[in-house]
Design a protein around this motif. Structure first.
Motif, PDB file in Angstrom:
ATOM      1  N   UNK A  16     -70.201 100.007  -9.503  1.00 32.18           N
ATOM      2  CA  UNK A  16     -71.435 100.670  -9.088  1.00 32.18           C
ATOM      3  C   UNK A  16     -71.240 101.452  -7.789  1.00 32.18           C
ATOM      4  N   UNK A  17     -70.479 100.894  -6.861  1.00 34.13           N
ATOM      5  CA  UNK A  17     -70.197 101.577  -5.611  1.00 34.13           C
ATOM      6  C   UNK A  17     -69.478 102.902  -5.866  1.00 34.13           C
ATOM      7  N   UNK A  18     -68.500 102.895  -6.751  1.00 31.75           N
ATOM      8  CA  UNK A  18     -67.762 104.116  -7.081  1.00 31.75           C
ATOM      9  C   UNK A  18     -68.684 105.137  -7.733  1.00 31.75           C
ATOM     10  N   UNK A  19     -69.545 104.690  -8.631  1.00 28.44           N
ATOM     11  CA  UNK A  19     -70.492 105.604  -9.290  1.00 28.44           C
ATOM     12  C   UNK A  19     -71.397 106.253  -8.258  1.00 28.44           C
ATOM     13  N   UNK A  20     -71.942 105.483  -7.319  1.00 27.25           N
ATOM     14  CA  UNK A  20     -72.818 106.042  -6.299  1.00 27.25           C
ATOM     15  C   UNK A  20     -72.067 107.001  -5.374  1.00 27.25           C
ATOM     16  N   UNK A  21     -70.827 106.683  -5.052  1.00 24.24           N
ATOM     17  CA  UNK A  21     -70.044 107.551  -4.177  1.00 24.24           C
ATOM     18  C   UNK A  21     -69.743 108.893  -4.846  1.00 24.24           C
ATOM     19  N   UNK A  22     -69.558 108.885  -6.150  1.00 27.16           N
ATOM     20  CA  UNK A  22     -69.259 110.128  -6.864  1.00 27.16           C
ATOM     21  C   UNK A  22     -70.508 110.957  -7.072  1.00 27.16           C
ATOM     22  N   UNK A  23     -71.632 110.334  -7.374  1.00 30.05           N
ATOM     23  CA  UNK A  23     -72.845 111.099  -7.687  1.00 30.05           C
ATOM     24  C   UNK A  23     -73.624 111.556  -6.456  1.00 30.05           C
ATOM     25  N   UNK A  24     -73.492 110.897  -5.323  1.00 29.56           N
ATOM     26  CA  UNK A  24     -74.266 111.260  -4.135  1.00 29.56           C
ATOM     27  C   UNK A  24     -74.012 112.701  -3.672  1.00 29.56           C
ATOM     28  N   UNK A  25     -72.774 113.179  -3.578  1.00 28.26           N
ATOM     29  CA  UNK A  25     -72.579 114.580  -3.156  1.00 28.26           C
ATOM     30  C   UNK A  25     -73.149 115.588  -4.155  1.00 28.26           C
ATOM     31  N   UNK A  26     -73.211 115.224  -5.427  1.00 32.38           N
ATOM     32  CA  UNK A  26     -73.741 116.141  -6.437  1.00 32.38           C
ATOM     33  C   UNK A  26     -75.247 116.326  -6.309  1.00 32.38           C
ATOM     34  N   UNK A  27     -75.933 115.380  -5.688  1.00 28.57           N
ATOM     35  CA  UNK A  27     -77.375 115.448  -5.552  1.00 28.57           C
ATOM     36  C   UNK A  27     -77.823 116.252  -4.343  1.00 28.57           C
ATOM     37  N   UNK A  28     -76.900 116.715  -3.525  1.00 28.70           N
ATOM     38  CA  UNK A  28     -77.244 117.379  -2.268  1.00 28.70           C
ATOM     39  C   UNK A  28     -77.954 118.706  -2.471  1.00 28.70           C
ATOM     40  N   UNK A  29     -77.457 119.541  -3.366  1.00 33.00           N
ATOM     41  CA  UNK A  29     -77.997 120.888  -3.512  1.00 33.00           C
ATOM     42  C   UNK A  29     -78.608 121.063  -4.882  1.00 33.00           C
ATOM     43  N   UNK A  30     -79.831 121.577  -4.911  1.00 30.64           N
ATOM     44  CA  UNK A  30     -80.507 121.778  -6.174  1.00 30.64           C
ATOM     45  C   UNK A  30     -80.328 123.177  -6.722  1.00 30.64           C
ATOM     46  N   UNK A  31     -80.060 124.168  -5.868  1.00 27.34           N
ATOM     47  CA  UNK A  31     -79.949 125.554  -6.290  1.00 27.34           C
ATOM     48  C   UNK A  31     -78.549 126.039  -5.963  1.00 27.34           C
ATOM     49  N   UNK A  32     -77.909 126.715  -6.911  1.00 27.03           N
ATOM     50  CA  UNK A  32     -76.550 127.217  -6.706  1.00 27.03           C
ATOM     51  C   UNK A  32     -76.612 128.538  -5.947  1.00 27.03           C
ATOM     52  N   UNK A  33     -76.020 128.553  -4.760  1.00 30.70           N
ATOM     53  CA  UNK A  33     -75.929 129.773  -3.970  1.00 30.70           C
ATOM     54  C   UNK A  33     -74.493 129.938  -3.493  1.00 30.70           C
TER      55      UNK A  33
END
Length: 132
Positions: A16-33
């Motif tokens: 679970x720790x690894x899953x959270x570490x991988x997904x947290x940076x992906x949640x930072x930006x909602x719009x691609x610029x």
């Protein structure tokens, strides 16, 4: 004497720790610029999450409050930022502007954010040596 075997619980926790570490940076930006490149010193870390206004290549505005994929007009952004700034006046405000957006559009957004009560507005850029 019956003892609880803790090893499987530790394995699940590490997964679970690894899953959270991988997904947290992906949640930072909602719009691609496409951020412009600039050599500048990073600002010091703030304790609170910044308020981010994104301007995509088409000049559409997005805010990281509520539905991040919803296109907003400038008056709505000004109103929502004003409400947030009244609640927490020290909250950092940043603009993620696509490099294809005209300079005048970013300046207009900055002026609107300052009218809404943001004491200072930061521009997010990318390091020249750090292509994505």
């Amino acid at each position: 004497m019956a003892e609880i075997n803790v090893v499987p619980y530790i394995d699940v926790m590490l997964v679970l720790l690894i899953i959270f570490m991988v997904t947290a940076p992906m949640l930072m930006q909602g719009v691609k610029v496409e951020l412009p490149e600039a050599s500048a010193e990073p600002v010091e870390d703030q304790d609170s999450e910044p308020l981010i206004v994104s301007v995509d290549a088409g000049g559409q505005l997005f805010l990281n409050l509520g539905d991040e994929k919803q296109v907003l007009n400038l008056a709505t952004v000004r109103e929502r930022v004003s409400v947030v700034m009244r609640r927490s006046p020290e909250k950092p405000v940043l603009i993620w502007g696509d490099r294809a957006v005209p300079y005048g559009k970013v300046v207009t957004v900055m002026a609107a954010l300052q009218e809404a009560g943001a004491p200072s507005v930061g521009l997010v850029t990318e390091n020249p040596g750090n292509p994505e």
